[in-house]
Design a protein around this motif. Sequence first.
Motif, PDB file in Angstrom:
ATOM      1  N   PHE A  17       0.831  -1.194   0.000  1.00 58.98           N
ATOM      2  CA  PHE A  17       0.000   0.000   0.000  1.00 58.98           C
ATOM      3  C   PHE A  17       0.873   1.254   0.000  1.00 58.98           C
ATOM      4  O   PHE A  17       0.582   2.229  -0.696  1.00 58.98           O
ATOM      5  N   LYS A  18       1.955   1.225   0.757  1.00 60.32           N
ATOM      6  CA  LYS A  18       2.890   2.352   0.807  1.00 60.32           C
ATOM      7  C   LYS A  18       3.462   2.621  -0.589  1.00 60.32           C
ATOM      8  O   LYS A  18       3.563   3.778  -1.019  1.00 60.32           O
ATOM      9  N   GLU A  19       3.822   1.542  -1.291  1.00 56.50           N
ATOM     10  CA  GLU A  19       4.340   1.679  -2.657  1.00 56.50           C
ATOM     11  C   GLU A  19       3.283   2.289  -3.576  1.00 56.50           C
ATOM     12  O   GLU A  19       3.588   3.162  -4.390  1.00 56.50           O
ATOM     13  N   TYR A  20       2.045   1.800  -3.454  1.00 62.26           N
ATOM     14  CA  TYR A  20       0.958   2.331  -4.274  1.00 62.26           C
ATOM     15  C   TYR A  20       0.770   3.823  -4.016  1.00 62.26           C
ATOM     16  O   TYR A  20       0.657   4.626  -4.949  1.00 62.26           O
ATOM     17  N   ARG A  27       1.462   9.737   0.984  1.00 61.73           N
ATOM     18  CA  ARG A  27       2.268   8.983   1.946  1.00 61.73           C
ATOM     19  C   ARG A  27       1.380   8.117   2.830  1.00 61.73           C
ATOM     20  O   ARG A  27       0.175   8.342   2.937  1.00 61.73           O
ATOM     21  N   LEU A  28       2.015   7.162   3.465  1.00 58.36           N
ATOM     22  CA  LEU A  28       1.306   6.270   4.379  1.00 58.36           C
ATOM     23  C   LEU A  28       1.232   6.954   5.737  1.00 58.36           C
ATOM     24  O   LEU A  28       2.196   6.940   6.504  1.00 58.36           O
ATOM     25  N   THR A  29       0.095   7.553   6.031  1.00 52.40           N
ATOM     26  CA  THR A  29      -0.086   8.228   7.319  1.00 52.40           C
ATOM     27  C   THR A  29      -0.327   7.183   8.405  1.00 52.40           C
ATOM     28  O   THR A  29      -0.592   6.014   8.120  1.00 52.40           O
ATOM     29  N   GLN A  30      -0.270   7.614   9.651  1.00 46.95           N
ATOM     30  CA  GLN A  30      -0.540   6.700  10.763  1.00 46.95           C
ATOM     31  C   GLN A  30      -1.966   6.161  10.681  1.00 46.95           C
ATOM     32  O   GLN A  30      -2.202   4.989  10.964  1.00 46.95           O
ATOM     33  N   ILE A  35      -5.557   1.524   9.531  1.00 47.59           N
ATOM     34  CA  ILE A  35      -6.645   0.906   8.771  1.00 47.59           C
ATOM     35  C   ILE A  35      -6.149  -0.359   8.076  1.00 47.59           C
ATOM     36  O   ILE A  35      -6.794  -1.415   8.154  1.00 47.59           O
ATOM     37  N   VAL A  36      -5.014  -0.287   7.406  1.00 45.35           N
ATOM     38  CA  VAL A  36      -4.470  -1.464   6.701  1.00 45.35           C
ATOM     39  C   VAL A  36      -4.198  -2.595   7.685  1.00 45.35           C
ATOM     40  O   VAL A  36      -4.543  -3.749   7.428  1.00 45.35           O
ATOM     41  N   THR A  37      -3.616  -2.268   8.812  1.00 42.29           N
ATOM     42  CA  THR A  37      -3.320  -3.273   9.831  1.00 42.29           C
ATOM     43  C   THR A  37      -4.596  -3.952  10.304  1.00 42.29           C
ATOM     44  O   THR A  37      -4.656  -5.178  10.412  1.00 42.29           O
ATOM     45  N   THR A  72      -9.719   5.446   2.382  1.00 42.50           N
ATOM     46  CA  THR A  72      -8.646   4.450   2.400  1.00 42.50           C
ATOM     47  C   THR A  72      -9.116   3.128   1.806  1.00 42.50           C
ATOM     48  O   THR A  72      -8.361   2.463   1.087  1.00 42.50           O
ATOM     49  N   LEU A  73     -10.348   2.739   2.062  1.00 38.16           N
ATOM     50  CA  LEU A  73     -10.881   1.514   1.450  1.00 38.16           C
ATOM     51  C   LEU A  73     -10.880   1.624  -0.074  1.00 38.16           C
ATOM     52  O   LEU A  73     -10.508   0.676  -0.773  1.00 38.16           O
ATOM     53  N   THR A  74     -11.255   2.778  -0.586  1.00 40.74           N
ATOM     54  CA  THR A  74     -11.223   2.998  -2.033  1.00 40.74           C
ATOM     55  C   THR A  74      -9.798   2.894  -2.549  1.00 40.74           C
ATOM     56  O   THR A  74      -9.541   2.254  -3.579  1.00 40.74           O
ATOM     57  N   GLN A  75      -8.853   3.477  -1.837  1.00 39.44           N
ATOM     58  CA  GLN A  75      -7.452   3.416  -2.248  1.00 39.44           C
ATOM     59  C   GLN A  75      -6.907   1.988  -2.168  1.00 39.44           C
ATOM     60  O   GLN A  75      -6.147   1.560  -3.040  1.00 39.44           O
TER      61      GLN A  75
END
Length: 165
Positions: A17-20, A27-30, A35-37, A72-75
């Motif tokens: 996700f960070k790469e995307y 950027r990958l915010t906290q 959410i990803v975790t 974030t779900l859309t991303q």
Amino acid sequence: MLNFESLEISVSPTEKFKEYLATKGKRLTQEREFIVTEVFSNHEHFDADQLVFRMAQQKTGRKVSRSTVYRTLTQLEEAGLLRKVARTNDKDVYEHDYGYPQHDHFICKSCSELFEFQNDDIAEILERLAEKINFRMNEHRLEVYGVCEDCSRPTQRRHKKLDLI
């Protein structure tokens, strides 16, 4: 729900996700990482409201707004990490699409329960059909709608006192 073995992956969902996000200048915010975790902490079908509720129940002190969850779900879907399985009760239902084998779903129109299954015969039939028309298939998605065993049972009718006379 069947319990499929997860596939071995070389890059964690968070790193992927960070790469995307980097390709989109983000950027990958906290909050996004949280959410990803949470999304990848187990393999269950969920909608955005269920995810918001699960995250609120955690005693981490971390807060994420509902709008951040939806964005974030859309991303995550755009990144190929999640996919929408169905729309039940007017809500999009998601599942992992990364690190999880190809599978299909039976969806109960009455209770909205999703049942996962794998069937190599279906995949082979689709490949043969695609080959017949020179179609290069790279994935498939099968959702079969109907009524589950529990919902198809006849309802137990209670006798009224007058029926017993």
